[in-house]
Write an enzyme that holds these catalytic residues in place. Structure first.
Site, PDB file in Angstrom:
ATOM      1  CG  ASN A  45       2.276   0.626  -3.453  1.00 34.19           C
ATOM      2  OD1 ASN A  45       2.593  -0.190  -2.600  1.00 34.19           O
ATOM      3  ND2 ASN A  45       2.038   1.899  -3.178  1.00 34.19           N
ATOM      4  N   GLY A  46       0.749  -2.304  -6.389  1.00 39.05           N
ATOM      5  CA  GLY A  46       0.088  -2.758  -7.607  1.00 39.05           C
ATOM      6  C   GLY A  46      -0.083  -4.261  -7.594  1.00 39.05           C
ATOM      7  CG  HIS A  74     -41.220  -6.025  -1.457  1.00 41.02           C
ATOM      8  ND1 HIS A  74     -42.170  -6.653  -2.231  1.00 41.02           N
ATOM      9  CD2 HIS A  74     -41.617  -4.737  -1.338  1.00 41.02           C
ATOM     10  CE1 HIS A  74     -43.091  -5.774  -2.591  1.00 41.02           C
ATOM     11  NE2 HIS A  74     -42.782  -4.597  -2.052  1.00 41.02           N
ATOM     12  NE  ARG A 121      -1.195   4.589   0.074  1.00 43.23           N
ATOM     13  CZ  ARG A 121      -1.533   5.230  -1.039  1.00 43.23           C
ATOM     14  NH1 ARG A 121      -1.706   6.535  -1.020  1.00 43.23           N
ATOM     15  NH2 ARG A 121      -1.709   4.586  -2.164  1.00 43.23           N
ATOM     16  CE  LYS A 162      -8.689   8.028   2.769  1.00 37.91           C
ATOM     17  NZ  LYS A 162     -10.006   8.247   3.377  1.00 37.91           N
ATOM     18  CD1 TRP A 221      -4.740  -3.857   3.514  1.00 43.33           C
ATOM     19  CD2 TRP A 221      -5.115  -4.494   1.406  1.00 43.33           C
ATOM     20  NE1 TRP A 221      -6.047  -4.249   3.421  1.00 43.33           N
ATOM     21  CE2 TRP A 221      -6.308  -4.638   2.144  1.00 43.33           C
ATOM     22  CE3 TRP A 221      -5.126  -4.832   0.054  1.00 43.33           C
ATOM     23  CZ2 TRP A 221      -7.489  -5.115   1.577  1.00 43.33           C
ATOM     24  CZ3 TRP A 221      -6.291  -5.305  -0.515  1.00 43.33           C
ATOM     25  CH2 TRP A 221      -7.460  -5.442   0.240  1.00 43.33           C
ATOM     26  CD  GLU A 249     -20.953   6.995   2.841  1.00 38.17           C
ATOM     27  OE1 GLU A 249     -19.928   7.346   3.457  1.00 38.17           O
ATOM     28  OE2 GLU A 249     -20.932   6.145   1.930  1.00 38.17           O
ATOM     29  CD  GLU A 252     -16.068   2.184   4.941  1.00 38.81           C
ATOM     30  OE1 GLU A 252     -15.330   2.179   3.945  1.00 38.81           O
ATOM     31  OE2 GLU A 252     -16.585   3.221   5.393  1.00 38.81           O
ATOM     32  CB  CYS A 311      -0.879  -0.022   1.237  1.00 37.75           C
ATOM     33  SG  CYS A 311      -2.501   0.643   0.955  1.00 37.75           S
ATOM     34  CE  LYS A 341     -17.751   6.798   5.647  1.00 44.66           C
ATOM     35  NZ  LYS A 341     -17.749   5.841   4.545  1.00 44.66           N
TER      36      LYS A 341
END
Length: 607
Positions: free
Chosen positions: A100-101, A503, A27, A602, A74, A480, A487, A2, A484
């Protein structure tokens, strides 16, 4: 992923690397490590867990060299272990790589390397790069890195050191951000400018395929073919103060309280001579008028900002608008034409799925606008125009101020499209812009009244699941709010349009089950109240986000959190704030790390 940091100069590198890694902790990561040139050798120290654990290990190791690279990882390929932590070595420690990647063809590369007798020490894709560089090395590290990356399919930001070239670091990138800079005491490379900000504010953002060679006294840049190029300097306007908590117990609460400033900064200078003006979008009113369809692509929190945009663009500009997860958009064959406006929303500006979707849309001839918080990010560079959200650095992994910046920016875009289409008169646009600007003060009002949030949080802390409901704009806000809570508190939460409760979701409700309802005064208020009554009749503990002065709602809710009266179109801004505060408070009561929740990063730069 990360976080990457590298330094070469005249000061001891280990401390600089550790401090840079600390600034990249926001991050998200699961391990950290550094490699430093000590005499003729590269010596690496790696630890699973926090950077503080790495720092304690370095106190014992005492790496004295002045050139090195560091990384916070990460996990993608391989578990979080010391063996899988970066830096990765090759050539009996001659090469050290941080990355990274994601290398998409790493399995094939690894098999080929093993056939040639290479032995791997980790489960990672990154180690294949280290061995490829070692095989290609013939006395020129820059050339070896270029030859190695020619064999790689995927994304990478790389910083590489070699014991045969003391004091040198080579950096290169493709689809993963990387920044280089020269300070007074040496040269730096990092995945984020915050890692080097105390050394210099003037940085060079590498483009795809470009490479840099860093030494103590020089920073050289090269194009994909290896030709020397002149650097393009970007000045960083914000300072390290944004990376400090400023007296708050955590970054998340600090950033929630920064939201009024974000709204004001994002709107500053946008109404000129009574007309909306967003020069960065680089389209004339005539060209905007030709747009007959809008497609918003985003991920996570940014996707919810897109749902708000759909309501506004269709309501004000009367343009059909779709909202789609970028990860889905890129793997189907969407209908996109030159008269389609694709709006790519990304806090970091480097989200892998969103970038891939942008490229697909541009191939199909669409115009692409970016909404991002990061100057010079890949989303900004690859879009035809961009609106910056002016949120400055956001440290907490769960986005708050960037979300409100995105919603504010998308409000501007919706008004601009309505202006170009002639669907709103100029006096209407000026009135709406004024009301949008007023939301900054209204958010301050909400932030000054947190007692109701604390009481509601205490009622939810022992739950195992929660349901968020709303209608119209409230449905987007509910999504949203649920994200939150998931998370940062690890409490399971779902969000549904309130009309969908019968339903299926109503089956979840039993005694004490938390139902959080966005029940602000608006066109569907009575319908939401009816859904609250249905929930309460089945034993739910109902928490209502309601409009100030609405005393009637107390008869239908166990807890009420009030927000100022605001036009329904702007309720996403004001109603989101108490949901942010509620999620944070529940997480704190549950003993969770609100700034760095488990398993999250992040910036998601891989699929």
């Amino acid at each position: 992923m990360c976080g990457i940091v590298g330094y070469t100069g005249r000061r001891p590198a280990a401390g600089i690397l550790v401090e840079g890694l600390r600034r990249l902790e926001y991050r998200g990561y699961d391990s950290a490590g550094v490699a430093v040139q000590c005499g003729p050798d590269l010596r690496a120290v790696k630890r699973v867990g926090r950077v503080s654990q790495l720092a304690r290990a370095l106190d014992q190791e005492r790496l004295e060299g002045c050139c090195g690279v560091g990384h916070t990882r990460w996990a993608t390929h391989g578990r979080p272990t010391e063996a899988n932590a970066h830096p990765h070595a090759a050539g009996q420690g001659r090469i050290a790589v941080v990355h990274n990647g994601i290398i998409e063809n790493f399995a094939e590369l690894r098999a080929e390397l093993e056939e040639r007798g290479v032995r791997f020490a980790s489960e990672t894709d990154t180690e294949t790069i280290a061995h490829l560089i070692d095989e290609a090395y013939e006395g020129d590290l820059l050339d070896a890195v270029r030859r190695a990356t020619e064999q790689v399919v995927g994304s990478y930001g790389l910083a590489v050191a070699c014991s045969d070239e003391p004091g040198a670091i080579v950096a290169t990138r493709r689809d993963s951000p990387l920044i280089v800079a020269r300070g007074q005491d040496g040269c730096y490379v990092a995945s984020d400018a915050i890692a080097m900000l105390d050394a210099t504010r003037d940085v060079v953002v590498l483009e795809d395929g470009q490479a840099a060679r860093l030494t103590a006294d020089a920073l050289e840049l090269f194009d994909e073919a290896g030709g020397a190029i002149d650097p393009v300097i970007t000045h960083i306007g914000w300072d390290l103060e944004v990376a400090e908590k400023g007296g708050y117990p955590d970054f998340m609460l600090k950033e929630i309280h920064e939201q009024p400033r974000v709204i004001r900064d994002t709107l500053a200078g946008r109404l000129v001579g009574g007309r909306l003006q967003i020069d960065e979008l680089d389209l004339s009113p005539e060209e905007l008028n030709l747009i007959d369809r809008v497609c918003v692509i985003a991920c996570g929190t940014s996707l919810h900002a897109g749902l708000v945009a759909k309501e506004l663009i269709e309501g004000w500009a009367r343009i059909p608008t779709e909202v789609e997860a970028a990860s889905e958009f890129r793997y189907r064959n969407p209908i996109v034409t030159p008269s389609t406006l694709v709006v790519a929303v990304s806090q970091s500006g480097e989200t892998a799925d969103t970038l891939a979707a942008i490229r697909d849309a541009r191939v199909k001839g669409a115009r692409v606008f970016g909404i991002t918080n990061v100057l010079g990010s890949p989303v900004a560079r690859e879009s035809d125009g961009v609106i910056y959200t002016k949120a400055n650095k956001e440290i907490a992994v769960a986005s708050t101020k960037s979300f409100l910046g995105q919603v504010t920016s998308l409000c501007l875009l919706a008004l601009l499209l309505a202006q170009a289409k002639g669907k709103l008169r100029m006096n209407q646009i000026r009135m709406l812009f004024g009301e949008l600007a007023d939301t900054a003060e209204q958010v301050e009002w909400v932030l000054g009244r947190e007692e109701a949030v604390r009481e509601a949080a205490e009622a939810c802390v022992g739950a195992t699941s929660a349901l968020f409901v709303g209608r119209g704009m409230g449905a987007a806000i509910a999504r949203e709010g649920a994200l939150k809570l998931k998370e940062i508190s690890y409490l399971h939460a779902e969000a549904y349009p309130a009309g969908e409760m019968k339903h299926g979701p109503i089956a979840l409700i039993d005694e004490g089950f938390p139902v959080i309802a966005v029940a602000t005064r608006g066109p569907v208020y009575d319908k939401v109240v009816s859904n609250m009554q249905e929930s309460r009749a089945r034993g739910a503990r109902v928490i209502a986000i309601a409009t100030e002065g609405d005393e009637d709602i107390r008869a239908h809710a166990d807890h009420v959190i009030y927000i100022p009266k605001v036009r329904d179109a702007f309720s996403a801004i004001t109603a989101s704030v108490p949901l942010q505060l509620l999620a944070r408070r529940i997480a704190v009561l549950r003993g969770c790390d609100v700034d760095q929740p488990r398993n999250l990063a992040k910036s998601v730069t891989v699929e």
